[in-house]
Enzyme design. Structure first.
Site, PDB file in Angstrom:
ATOM      1  N   ASN A  11       1.382  -0.990   0.453  1.00  0.00           N
ATOM      2  CA  ASN A  11       0.214  -0.269  -0.051  1.00  0.00           C
ATOM      3  C   ASN A  11       0.820   1.343   0.298  1.00  0.00           C
ATOM      4  OD1 ASN A  11      -1.317   1.945   0.155  1.00  0.00           O
ATOM      5  ND2 ASN A  11      -2.370   1.857   2.596  1.00  0.00           N
ATOM      6  N   LYS A  13      -0.348   3.929  -0.296  1.00  0.00           N
ATOM      7  CA  LYS A  13      -0.627   5.701   0.850  1.00  0.00           C
ATOM      8  C   LYS A  13      -0.578   7.172  -0.604  1.00  0.00           C
ATOM      9  CE  LYS A  13       0.349   3.852   4.922  1.00  0.00           C
ATOM     10  NZ  LYS A  13      -0.256   3.477   6.083  1.00  0.00           N
ATOM     11  N   HIS A  96     -10.178   1.213   5.016  1.00  0.00           N
ATOM     12  CA  HIS A  96      -8.936   1.453   4.835  1.00  0.00           C
ATOM     13  C   HIS A  96      -8.916   2.011   6.492  1.00  0.00           C
ATOM     14  CE1 HIS A  96      -4.174   2.300   6.325  1.00  0.00           C
ATOM     15  NE2 HIS A  96      -4.448   0.967   5.838  1.00  0.00           N
ATOM     16  N   GLU A  98      -7.546   4.752   7.793  1.00  0.00           N
ATOM     17  CA  GLU A  98      -7.253   6.032   7.721  1.00  0.00           C
ATOM     18  C   GLU A  98      -7.989   6.162   6.538  1.00  0.00           C
ATOM     19  OE1 GLU A  98      -3.215   5.339   5.651  1.00  0.00           O
ATOM     20  OE2 GLU A  98      -2.647   4.417   8.015  1.00  0.00           O
ATOM     21  N   GLU A 167      -5.957  -5.474  10.601  1.00  0.00           N
ATOM     22  CA  GLU A 167      -4.757  -4.037  10.636  1.00  0.00           C
ATOM     23  C   GLU A 167      -4.924  -3.983  11.900  1.00  0.00           C
ATOM     24  OE1 GLU A 167      -2.548  -3.227   6.446  1.00  0.00           O
ATOM     25  OE2 GLU A 167      -4.445  -1.908   6.963  1.00  0.00           O
ATOM     26  N   SER A 211       2.976  -2.600   9.885  1.00  0.00           N
ATOM     27  CA  SER A 211       4.456  -2.199  10.368  1.00  0.00           C
ATOM     28  C   SER A 211       4.699  -3.651  10.148  1.00  0.00           C
ATOM     29  CB  SER A 211       4.930  -1.693  11.769  1.00  0.00           C
ATOM     30  OG  SER A 211       4.538  -0.416  12.406  1.00  0.00           O
TER      31      SER A 211
HETATM   32  C1  PEP Z   1      -1.247  -0.342   5.676  1.00  0.00           C
HETATM   33  O1  PEP Z   1      -1.042   1.377   5.157  1.00  0.00           O
HETATM   34  O2  PEP Z   1      -2.034  -0.918   5.115  1.00  0.00           O
HETATM   35  C2  PEP Z   1       0.029  -0.370   6.450  1.00  0.00           C
HETATM   36  C3  PEP Z   1      -0.373  -1.870   6.944  1.00  0.00           C
HETATM   37  O3  PEP Z   1       1.018   0.812   6.447  1.00  0.00           O
HETATM   38  P1  PEP Z   1       1.860   0.235   7.507  1.00  0.00           P
HETATM   39  O4  PEP Z   1       3.172  -1.505   6.976  1.00  0.00           O
HETATM   40  O5  PEP Z   1       3.305   1.442   6.973  1.00  0.00           O
HETATM   41  O6  PEP Z   1       2.329  -0.295   9.205  1.00  0.00           O
END
Ligand code: PEP
Length: 249
Positions: A11, A13, A96, A98, A167, A211
């Protein structure tokens, strides 16, 4: 025993520019070879055409980061599932955290987006996850089950056509990953909920996101109910993303 083909989805973003995208994709394509797992990159909408063209024939699928809950019409700024389909989009992130947090996306909107994607022949990657406050209040299971319940009954489609990503919000972009045991525990809850809803639940890929990186991917991906990863920050660096893909295959 988990025998599904794993899916590693990056992703990006709101990152990337034309030149950087090209460099990243070329570095991935040069090394990826005949990987045994499915790989996708969810890119900002303006770059769908660029990524579709660069990734053609490489085995890297194009994904989008969002889709409108509406079919077409007076929804300025929105992007429909049919438009995504025009650019060869195979997967789209839906719900997601966000989007839920900064754009007030409700469970109902997430369910509508899931339907729109499926109707257009795009596989939705439905994201669920609890905040730190919810985890500390012992509400993890309740929250993820509520979020999943919103998409479980689909008109004319089976939940087995969907990918689900767990997530934990507290792990996204924080460098604080769920331990393999914590992630597996939630995945087992989601799997049980899916099994109760569909006889095809075993086919559904449950991704972990939050992460995930080159150092922790192998252990997370070894869990029985973790069928892949949704990778944010670490998908922006070819070598890190490639190591995660290698850990999945
Ligand atoms: C994400 O944006 O879905 C995500 C898992 O980000 P990160 O791996 O940076 O935590």
């Amino acid at each position: 025993m988990n025998s599904k083909k794993k899916l590693i989805a990056g992703n990006w973003k709101m990152n990337g520019r034309l030149a950087a995208n090209e460099a990243l994709l070329k570095a991935l394509i040069a090394e990826i070879g005949n990987t045994a797992c499915d790989v996708a990159v969810a890119v900002p909408a303006p770059y769908l055409a660029q990524v579709q063209s660069l990734a053609a024939g490489s085995g890297i699928a194009v994904a989008a980061q969002d889709v409108s809950q509406h079919e077409a019409g007076a929804y300025t700024g929105e992007i429909s599932a049919a438009m995504l389909k025009d650019f060869g989009v195979c997967y789209v992130l839906v719900g997601h955290s966000e989007r839920r947090q900064y754009h007030s996306e409700t469970d109902v909107a997430v369910a509508e987006k899931t339907q729109r994607a499926l109707a257009a022949g795009i596989t939705p990657i439905v994201c669920v996850g609890e905040t730190l406050q919810e985890r500390e209040a012992g509400q993890t299971e309740t929250v993820v089950k509520r979020q999943l319940a919103a998409v479980i009954h689909l008109n004319g489609h089976c939940i087995s056509e969907v990918v689900v990503a767990y997530e934990p919000v507290w792990a996204i972009g924080t460098g604080r990953t769920a331990s393999p045991e914590q992630a597996q525990a939630v995945h087992a809850v989601l799997r049980a909920q899916l099994s109760a809803a569909s006889e095809h639940a075993d086919r559904i890929r449950l991704l972990y996101g939050g992460s995930m990186n080159a150092g922790n991917a192998a252990q997370l991906l070894a869990q029985p109910d973790i069928d892949g990863g949704l990778v944010g920050g670490a998908s922006l660096k070819a070598s890190d993303f490639l190591q995660i893909i290698a850990a999945a295959c």
